[in-house]
Motif scaffolding. Structure first.
Motif, PDB file in Angstrom:
ATOM      1  N   GLU A  19       8.898   2.287 -46.783  1.00 25.53           N
ATOM      2  CA  GLU A  19      10.309   1.902 -46.875  1.00 25.53           C
ATOM      3  C   GLU A  19      10.674   1.552 -48.318  1.00 25.53           C
ATOM      4  O   GLU A  19      11.727   1.958 -48.823  1.00 25.53           O
ATOM      5  CB  GLU A  19      10.605   0.724 -45.962  1.00 25.53           C
ATOM      6  CG  GLU A  19      12.049   0.283 -46.013  1.00 25.53           C
ATOM      7  CD  GLU A  19      12.333  -0.896 -45.104  1.00 25.53           C
ATOM      8  OE1 GLU A  19      13.475  -0.992 -44.632  1.00 25.53           O
ATOM      9  OE2 GLU A  19      11.424  -1.717 -44.868  1.00 25.53           O
ATOM     10  N   GLU A  20       9.807   0.820 -48.972  1.00 25.36           N
ATOM     11  CA  GLU A  20      10.037   0.430 -50.367  1.00 25.36           C
ATOM     12  C   GLU A  20      10.129   1.659 -51.276  1.00 25.36           C
ATOM     13  O   GLU A  20      10.852   1.651 -52.265  1.00 25.36           O
ATOM     14  CB  GLU A  20       8.915  -0.498 -50.843  1.00 25.36           C
ATOM     15  CG  GLU A  20       9.107  -1.085 -52.197  1.00 25.36           C
ATOM     16  CD  GLU A  20      10.244  -2.084 -52.286  1.00 25.36           C
ATOM     17  OE1 GLU A  20      10.813  -2.228 -53.383  1.00 25.36           O
ATOM     18  OE2 GLU A  20      10.572  -2.720 -51.266  1.00 25.36           O
ATOM     19  N   GLN A  21       9.424   2.725 -50.897  1.00 20.41           N
ATOM     20  CA  GLN A  21       9.442   3.964 -51.675  1.00 20.41           C
ATOM     21  C   GLN A  21      10.623   4.856 -51.312  1.00 20.41           C
ATOM     22  O   GLN A  21      10.809   5.903 -51.914  1.00 20.41           O
ATOM     23  CB  GLN A  21       8.140   4.745 -51.455  1.00 20.41           C
ATOM     24  CG  GLN A  21       6.926   4.049 -52.016  1.00 20.41           C
ATOM     25  CD  GLN A  21       5.649   4.756 -51.634  1.00 20.41           C
ATOM     26  OE1 GLN A  21       5.450   5.125 -50.484  1.00 20.41           O
ATOM     27  NE2 GLN A  21       4.783   4.957 -52.606  1.00 20.41           N
ATOM     28  N   LYS A  54      10.967   6.378 -48.411  1.00 19.05           N
ATOM     29  CA  LYS A  54      10.499   7.404 -47.475  1.00 19.05           C
ATOM     30  C   LYS A  54      10.909   6.984 -46.062  1.00 19.05           C
ATOM     31  O   LYS A  54      10.083   6.651 -45.212  1.00 19.05           O
ATOM     32  CB  LYS A  54       8.981   7.563 -47.569  1.00 19.05           C
ATOM     33  CG  LYS A  54       8.492   8.002 -48.932  1.00 19.05           C
ATOM     34  CD  LYS A  54       6.975   8.072 -48.959  1.00 19.05           C
ATOM     35  CE  LYS A  54       6.450   8.505 -50.303  1.00 19.05           C
ATOM     36  NZ  LYS A  54       4.968   8.536 -50.317  1.00 19.05           N
ATOM     37  N   PHE A  55      12.201   7.016 -45.817  1.00 18.13           N
ATOM     38  CA  PHE A  55      12.747   6.431 -44.594  1.00 18.13           C
ATOM     39  C   PHE A  55      12.363   7.179 -43.322  1.00 18.13           C
ATOM     40  O   PHE A  55      12.180   6.558 -42.280  1.00 18.13           O
ATOM     41  CB  PHE A  55      14.259   6.288 -44.716  1.00 18.13           C
ATOM     42  CG  PHE A  55      14.665   5.429 -45.880  1.00 18.13           C
ATOM     43  CD1 PHE A  55      14.263   4.106 -45.951  1.00 18.13           C
ATOM     44  CD2 PHE A  55      15.407   5.944 -46.919  1.00 18.13           C
ATOM     45  CE1 PHE A  55      14.616   3.300 -47.034  1.00 18.13           C
ATOM     46  CE2 PHE A  55      15.770   5.161 -48.004  1.00 18.13           C
ATOM     47  CZ  PHE A  55      15.366   3.836 -48.062  1.00 18.13           C
ATOM     48  N   GLU A  56      12.236   8.495 -43.389  1.00 19.94           N
ATOM     49  CA  GLU A  56      11.828   9.246 -42.191  1.00 19.94           C
ATOM     50  C   GLU A  56      10.406   8.867 -41.796  1.00 19.94           C
ATOM     51  O   GLU A  56      10.112   8.696 -40.613  1.00 19.94           O
ATOM     52  CB  GLU A  56      11.944  10.745 -42.436  1.00 19.94           C
ATOM     53  CG  GLU A  56      13.374  11.228 -42.501  1.00 19.94           C
ATOM     54  CD  GLU A  56      13.481  12.720 -42.732  1.00 19.94           C
ATOM     55  OE1 GLU A  56      12.478  13.445 -42.572  1.00 19.94           O
ATOM     56  OE2 GLU A  56      14.584  13.167 -43.080  1.00 19.94           O
ATOM     57  N   GLU A  57       9.534   8.729 -42.777  1.00 18.50           N
ATOM     58  CA  GLU A  57       8.160   8.339 -42.478  1.00 18.50           C
ATOM     59  C   GLU A  57       8.110   6.902 -41.963  1.00 18.50           C
ATOM     60  O   GLU A  57       7.375   6.591 -41.031  1.00 18.50           O
ATOM     61  CB  GLU A  57       7.275   8.478 -43.714  1.00 18.50           C
ATOM     62  CG  GLU A  57       5.827   8.190 -43.429  1.00 18.50           C
ATOM     63  CD  GLU A  57       4.899   8.487 -44.570  1.00 18.50           C
ATOM     64  OE1 GLU A  57       3.704   8.258 -44.405  1.00 18.50           O
ATOM     65  OE2 GLU A  57       5.362   8.935 -45.650  1.00 18.50           O
ATOM     66  N   ALA A  78      -3.590  -4.220 -50.684  1.00 19.63           N
ATOM     67  CA  ALA A  78      -2.500  -3.237 -50.627  1.00 19.63           C
ATOM     68  C   ALA A  78      -1.146  -3.932 -50.727  1.00 19.63           C
ATOM     69  O   ALA A  78      -0.254  -3.468 -51.453  1.00 19.63           O
ATOM     70  CB  ALA A  78      -2.591  -2.412 -49.342  1.00 19.63           C
ATOM     71  N   MET A  79      -1.009  -5.052 -50.052  1.00 21.72           N
ATOM     72  CA  MET A  79       0.265  -5.769 -50.098  1.00 21.72           C
ATOM     73  C   MET A  79       0.476  -6.444 -51.458  1.00 21.72           C
ATOM     74  O   MET A  79       1.606  -6.562 -51.931  1.00 21.72           O
ATOM     75  CB  MET A  79       0.343  -6.781 -48.959  1.00 21.72           C
ATOM     76  CG  MET A  79       0.291  -6.118 -47.568  1.00 21.72           C
ATOM     77  SD  MET A  79       1.367  -4.673 -47.371  1.00 21.72           S
ATOM     78  CE  MET A  79       2.964  -5.471 -47.275  1.00 21.72           C
ATOM     79  N   LEU A  80      -0.593  -6.837 -52.113  1.00 23.92           N
ATOM     80  CA  LEU A  80      -0.491  -7.366 -53.474  1.00 23.92           C
ATOM     81  C   LEU A  80      -0.007  -6.265 -54.417  1.00 23.92           C
ATOM     82  O   LEU A  80       0.855  -6.503 -55.266  1.00 23.92           O
ATOM     83  CB  LEU A  80      -1.832  -7.920 -53.939  1.00 23.92           C
ATOM     84  CG  LEU A  80      -1.877  -8.467 -55.366  1.00 23.92           C
ATOM     85  CD1 LEU A  80      -0.917  -9.637 -55.533  1.00 23.92           C
ATOM     86  CD2 LEU A  80      -3.295  -8.876 -55.738  1.00 23.92           C
ATOM     87  N   TYR A  81      -0.563  -5.062 -54.259  1.00 26.30           N
ATOM     88  CA  TYR A  81      -0.090  -3.921 -55.056  1.00 26.30           C
ATOM     89  C   TYR A  81       1.398  -3.693 -54.821  1.00 26.30           C
ATOM     90  O   TYR A  81       2.143  -3.424 -55.758  1.00 26.30           O
ATOM     91  CB  TYR A  81      -0.853  -2.650 -54.701  1.00 26.30           C
ATOM     92  CG  TYR A  81      -2.273  -2.566 -55.227  1.00 26.30           C
ATOM     93  CD1 TYR A  81      -2.706  -3.313 -56.312  1.00 26.30           C
ATOM     94  CD2 TYR A  81      -3.189  -1.716 -54.631  1.00 26.30           C
ATOM     95  CE1 TYR A  81      -4.001  -3.215 -56.777  1.00 26.30           C
ATOM     96  CE2 TYR A  81      -4.486  -1.598 -55.099  1.00 26.30           C
ATOM     97  CZ  TYR A  81      -4.890  -2.348 -56.176  1.00 26.30           C
ATOM     98  OH  TYR A  81      -6.171  -2.233 -56.645  1.00 26.30           O
ATOM     99  N   LEU A  82       1.834  -3.811 -53.575  1.00 23.99           N
ATOM    100  CA  LEU A  82       3.252  -3.645 -53.263  1.00 23.99           C
ATOM    101  C   LEU A  82       4.083  -4.669 -54.034  1.00 23.99           C
ATOM    102  O   LEU A  82       5.077  -4.325 -54.661  1.00 23.99           O
ATOM    103  CB  LEU A  82       3.487  -3.785 -51.756  1.00 23.99           C
ATOM    104  CG  LEU A  82       4.934  -3.795 -51.285  1.00 23.99           C
ATOM    105  CD1 LEU A  82       5.612  -2.464 -51.597  1.00 23.99           C
ATOM    106  CD2 LEU A  82       5.006  -4.103 -49.803  1.00 23.99           C
ATOM    107  N   LEU A 137       3.286   1.003 -56.144  1.00 24.92           N
ATOM    108  CA  LEU A 137       3.540   1.574 -54.826  1.00 24.92           C
ATOM    109  C   LEU A 137       2.554   2.669 -54.441  1.00 24.92           C
ATOM    110  O   LEU A 137       2.124   2.742 -53.290  1.00 24.92           O
ATOM    111  CB  LEU A 137       4.975   2.085 -54.758  1.00 24.92           C
ATOM    112  CG  LEU A 137       6.048   1.016 -54.989  1.00 24.92           C
ATOM    113  CD1 LEU A 137       7.434   1.639 -54.923  1.00 24.92           C
ATOM    114  CD2 LEU A 137       5.919  -0.117 -54.012  1.00 24.92           C
ATOM    115  N   ALA A 138       2.193   3.529 -55.377  1.00 27.75           N
ATOM    116  CA  ALA A 138       1.248   4.604 -55.059  1.00 27.75           C
ATOM    117  C   ALA A 138      -0.114   4.028 -54.683  1.00 27.75           C
ATOM    118  O   ALA A 138      -0.751   4.487 -53.726  1.00 27.75           O
ATOM    119  CB  ALA A 138       1.125   5.563 -56.232  1.00 27.75           C
TER     120      ALA A 138
END
Length: 67
Positions: free
Chosen positions: A53-55, A57-60, A7-11, A16-17
């Motif tokens: 955060e990277e996306q 989506k700060f509230e989440e 998952a972090m490699l995908y990031l 991102l999705a």
């Protein structure tokens, strides 16, 4: 868990999705098997917060880091 690493490699690759979906799966598994306050579960939660955060989506992201 290798899935966390993937998952972090995908990031890092900007997928991102894919990163979010995989990280959510890992977090669900860890919550079910290890409980919410287990260090590995918290690690996965932190990874998901980084992805959201990277996306932008700060509230989440905030909710993930507060809970």
């Amino acid at each position: 868990m290798a899935m966390d690493d993937l998952a972090m490699l995908y990031l890092e690759q900007g997928k991102l999705a894919d990163a979010e979906q995989l990280c959510r799966t890992v977090l669900e598994i860890r919550i079910r098997l290890l409980e919410l306050d287990h260090p590995q579960t918290l690690f996965s939660k932190s990874n998901l917060a980084e992805i959201t955060e990277e996306q932008g989506k700060f509230e989440e992201t905030e909710a993930l880091t507060r809970d």
